[in-house]
Design an enzyme around this catalytic site. Sequence first.
Site, PDB file in Angstrom:
ATOM      1  NE  ARG A  85      -3.913   0.583   1.852  1.00  0.00           N
ATOM      2  CZ  ARG A  85      -5.123   0.589   2.407  1.00  0.00           C
ATOM      3  NH1 ARG A  85      -5.357   1.313   3.487  1.00  0.00           N
ATOM      4  NH2 ARG A  85      -6.114  -0.121   1.890  1.00  0.00           N
ATOM      5  CG  HIS A  96      -8.527  -0.039  -2.829  1.00  0.00           C
ATOM      6  ND1 HIS A  96      -7.686  -1.101  -2.524  1.00  0.00           N
ATOM      7  CD2 HIS A  96      -9.176   0.268  -1.661  1.00  0.00           C
ATOM      8  CE1 HIS A  96      -7.817  -1.402  -1.239  1.00  0.00           C
ATOM      9  NE2 HIS A  96      -8.719  -0.600  -0.704  1.00  0.00           N
TER      10      HIS A  96
HETATM   11  N1   CP Z   1     -11.221  -0.532   2.496  1.00  0.00           N
HETATM   12  C1   CP Z   1      -9.937  -0.573   2.891  1.00  0.00           C
HETATM   13  O1   CP Z   1      -8.999  -0.747   2.090  1.00  0.00           O
HETATM   14  O2   CP Z   1      -9.781  -0.425   4.229  1.00  0.00           O
HETATM   15  P1   CP Z   1      -8.415  -0.185   5.016  1.00  0.00           P
HETATM   16  O3   CP Z   1      -7.899   1.165   4.621  1.00  0.00           O
HETATM   17  O4   CP Z   1      -8.799  -0.252   6.457  1.00  0.00           O
HETATM   18  O5   CP Z   1      -7.444  -1.257   4.629  1.00  0.00           O
HETATM   19  N1  NVA Z   2     -10.474   6.302  -1.237  1.00  0.00           N
HETATM   20  C1  NVA Z   2      -9.998   5.939   0.080  1.00  0.00           C
HETATM   21  C2  NVA Z   2     -10.098   4.476   0.286  1.00  0.00           C
HETATM   22  C3  NVA Z   2      -9.669   4.000   1.640  1.00  0.00           C
HETATM   23  C4  NVA Z   2      -9.720   2.522   1.792  1.00  0.00           C
HETATM   24  C5  NVA Z   2      -8.569   6.421   0.260  1.00  0.00           C
HETATM   25  O1  NVA Z   2      -7.786   6.320  -0.689  1.00  0.00           O
HETATM   26  O2  NVA Z   2      -8.234   6.928   1.339  1.00  0.00           O
END
Ligand code: CP
Ligand code: NVA
Length: 308
Positions: free
Chosen positions: A108, A135
Amino acid sequence: MKTDFIDIADHDAASLRAILNDAKSRKDARKGLPKGVPDADKPLEGRILAMIFDKQSTRTRISFDVGMRQLGGTTIMLTGSQMQLAREETIADTARVLSRYVDVVMIRLLDHEMVMDLAANCTAPVINGLTKLSHPCQVMADILTFEEKFGSIQGRTVAWSGDANNVCTSWIHAAAKLDFTLRVAAPPELQSRPALRDWVHKVGAKVEFGSDAEAAVEGADCVVSDAWVSMGDEDSTKRHNLLKPFQVNSKLMARANKDALFMHCLPAHRGEEVTDDVIDGPQSAVWDEAENRLHVQKSIMAWTLGAI
Ligand code: CP
Ligand code: NVA
């Protein structure tokens, strides 16, 4: 040739279907089992997953960790700030080193190019656990959730209301690959980038871009929203005003089909992009989406390692 999972757009429908089918059958096979008991076939026994987090996470870190254990493998959790990455070791050199220690990497990192660079220099498969651009694991879980309720998503209609962000981009990729209609309602300032819209046009995806949330939601099978302020956007002050008309509340949901689902990747900002009555209401699928991260990511890992 190793196989990465960086974007849904990189893979054909047959591969995405194989992942979704494996996730459905693994989930069914586990019914009633304690979470710490591995799947009977332990397809990734002896394999090691390295996870690198440069940003906060609850769902992604726990679901990948539990998922790898259920597949019979083990995990190493790393944060960018604790690695030499924080002292200017390049991502490419980091990739070369990780290749010597682990079998698969999940990362990430907001900088999508850096994730591509990691993948290009790593002999182990790399899985995108969220970048500023996309994502994909989230949207694979969302498709699984949709199909558990309605059957195949092909030919159905999904509406996005809010910032056309990373999650929205992966929904756009999925619409192109799995042949459903996606209506993206976003303020013009926060609409999808021109390059992505050109791609939609080029591949002939059924994705409609607009700025009228009510029109987008009309007759939809699923309404999706996400945070108004994503990670990395914290210094943008205008967003709340721009996004107010895109809040998913009961009035907006009433325009969708009667049995439409509400989806949100979480974490939610209650009272901003969604109201309590919607996220806690009977149409909300948010907890199933969160659970399905676990099931679909197990199949993504197994697929990248040639185990399905
Ligand atoms: N939806 C999602 O990716 O959640 P986190 O940021 O908690 O991993
Ligand atoms: N769009 C959000 C998703 C979090 C899981 C972000 O990038 O912060």
